[in-house]
Design a protein around this motif. Structure first.
Motif, mmCIF file in Angstrom:
data_model
loop_
_atom_site.group_PDB
_atom_site.id
_atom_site.type_symbol
_atom_site.label_atom_id
_atom_site.label_comp_id
_atom_site.label_asym_id
_atom_site.label_seq_id
_atom_site.Cartn_x
_atom_site.Cartn_y
_atom_site.Cartn_z
ATOM 1 N N ASP A 40 10.232 -32.112 32.542
ATOM 2 C CA ASP A 40 10.801 -32.567 31.275
ATOM 3 C C ASP A 40 11.704 -33.782 31.483
ATOM 4 O O ASP A 40 12.295 -33.951 32.546
ATOM 5 C CB ASP A 40 11.627 -31.448 30.629
ATOM 6 C CG ASP A 40 10.741 -30.372 30.025
ATOM 7 O OD1 ASP A 40 9.534 -30.615 29.911
ATOM 8 O OD2 ASP A 40 11.275 -29.303 29.670
ATOM 9 N N ASP A 45 14.415 -34.260 29.718
ATOM 10 C CA ASP A 45 15.748 -33.999 29.168
ATOM 11 C C ASP A 45 16.747 -33.465 30.190
ATOM 12 O O ASP A 45 17.791 -32.942 29.812
ATOM 13 C CB ASP A 45 15.625 -33.015 28.002
ATOM 14 C CG ASP A 45 14.965 -31.719 28.427
ATOM 15 O OD1 ASP A 45 14.642 -31.596 29.619
ATOM 16 O OD2 ASP A 45 14.756 -30.839 27.581
ATOM 17 N N GLN A 50 16.609 -30.865 31.865
ATOM 18 C CA GLN A 50 16.713 -29.394 31.954
ATOM 19 C C GLN A 50 16.095 -28.893 33.252
ATOM 20 O O GLN A 50 16.538 -27.904 33.806
ATOM 21 C CB GLN A 50 16.080 -28.730 30.730
ATOM 22 C CG GLN A 50 16.916 -28.931 29.470
ATOM 23 C CD GLN A 50 16.579 -27.931 28.381
ATOM 24 O OE1 GLN A 50 15.723 -28.182 27.551
ATOM 25 N NE2 GLN A 50 17.260 -26.802 28.373
ATOM 26 N N ARG A 76 20.638 -28.422 27.905
ATOM 27 C CA ARG A 76 20.358 -29.782 27.438
ATOM 28 C C ARG A 76 21.670 -30.536 27.246
ATOM 29 O O ARG A 76 22.563 -30.066 26.559
ATOM 30 C CB ARG A 76 19.602 -29.687 26.107
ATOM 31 C CG ARG A 76 18.755 -30.878 25.811
ATOM 32 C CD ARG A 76 18.091 -30.680 24.470
ATOM 33 N NE ARG A 76 16.647 -30.924 24.515
ATOM 34 C CZ ARG A 76 16.115 -32.126 24.573
ATOM 35 N NH1 ARG A 76 16.871 -33.187 24.604
ATOM 36 N NH2 ARG A 76 14.807 -32.265 24.598
HETATM 37 MG MG MG Z 1 14.048 -29.141 27.146
#
Ligand code: MG
Ligand code: UDP
Length: 325
Positions: free
Chosen positions: A100, A102, A104, A206
């Motif tokens: 991902d 983001d 994470q 996040r």
């Molecule tokens: Mg995520």
């Protein structure tokens, strides 16, 4: 299936409105990969029609490090599965690792995934054992969905939804991406005969932006599960599933027909007012339709495999005889 001494790793990152996270992610991933000996890498950012400055950030990252960075930019938002598919298609590495954008997923888990691949596994799946998401809308549906997927597909993993996984390119070549199917890739790979392992990975909350999904995703995953189950079991033999239920229905129809006839002949009951007659008609017609659908399915399967010259099997290794195609 061991890796070459100078192995190449392709990191595939689907990006949808993640402008704040991207520079940090890039720095962390590039640092981790640079520390790994005997391993060259490429980072493929797939911008999935972002409406913020993500594409500009990707362009900047490319300008700074054109040797390792590649950018694919979609004309509109096609979804995470499509973004991952584009990244997998473009990847040149021996091992493909999606993650991902983001932050994470933790880039420090990449070396551990690669170690497991080196042990001879074709797919190593990340398990966010300590998932940092809200309980009611994310973790609870995810636990239930994972149990269901595990039970129905027979591929036993704890966390299908974790993007961070590693795929050997040989098995990635056999996987087709549709719908929300990216979470079922280990299932598709296992279906193609891959050896699948699972390791616990770190998961972080996040920091920037918002999640792109809500509770509605659970429903889409369930629909894909039905598709996957059907594909797994019957994609090469649709007549076996439709025909079977068609025959059952015909049997019920036949029995109901006998009952109608019996009631007419033995107790002279009016057949226009007989429930058995309706059961007979409904099940006979339904059964015939199911068998016809099975036959149509068989034609489709032949068109699918023969027009694309797709084999209905996958080969790990050949010894002697003609070289593998
Ligand atoms: Mg995520
Ligand atoms: N993503 C994408 N296209 C979309 C939705 C999401 O490329 O239409 C990307 C997103 O940028 C992120 C990854 O898919 O890198 C996972 O999305 P998100 O973090 O929102 O999902 P969650 O972690 O909440 O399950």
């Amino acid at each position: 299936m061991n890796l070459n001494a100078s192995r190449t790793v392709s990191i595939v990152v689907p990006v949808f409105n993640e402008e704040e996270s991207l520079p940090l992610l890039h720095e962390q991933v590039a640092r981790t990969l640079a520390q790994m000996d005997g391993c060259t890498h490429e980072l493929i950012y797939v911008d999935d029609g972002s409406s913020d400055g993500s594409l500009e950030v990707c362009r900047e990252l490319y300008a700074r490090d054109p040797e390792h960075v590649r950018v694919i930019s979609f004309r509109r938002n096609f979804g995470q599965t499509a973004a991952m598919a584009a990244g997998f298609d473009a990847a040149r590495g021996e091992v493909i690792i999606p993650m991902d954008a983001d932050l994470q997923n933790d880039p420090n888990d990449i070396p551990r995934l690669l170690e497991k691949i080196k042990e001879g596994y074709d797919v190593v799946s990340g398990w966010r054992a300590d998932r940092q998401d809200t309980f009611l809308s994310r973790r609870l549906p995810s636990v239930l969905a994972n149990r269901l997927i595990s039970a129905i597909t027979g591929v036993h993993l704890h966390d299908y939804g974790c993007t961070l996984k590693a795929y050997h390119r040989d098995v990635a070549a056999h996987m087709n991406f549709y719908g929300e199917l990216h979470r079922f890739l280990p299932v598709l790979a296992s279906w193609a005969g891959a050896r699948v392992a699972e390791i616990k990975v770190n998961h972080r909350a996040r920091q920037f932006g918002v999640s792109k999904y809500g509770i509605g995703r659970t429903l889409r995953v369930l629909l894909d599960l039905i598709t996957i189950k059907f594909l797994l079991s019957y994609s090469t033999k649709p007549m076996q599933v439709f025909g079977k239920w068609g025959l059952y229905a015909l049997c019920v129809g036949f029995f109901a027909g006998l009952m109608t006839l019996g009631e007419k002949l033995l107790i002279n009951q009016d057949v226009t007012d007989n429930a058995w007659l309706f059961v007979c008609m409904f099940f006979s017609l339904g059964g015939l339709q199911l068998i016809c659908m099975g036959l149509l399915g068989e034609i489709n399967v032949r068109t699918y495999y023969e027009s694309q010259k797709k084999p209905i099997y996958t080969v790990r290794e050949r010894l002697g005889g003609s070289p593998s195609p």
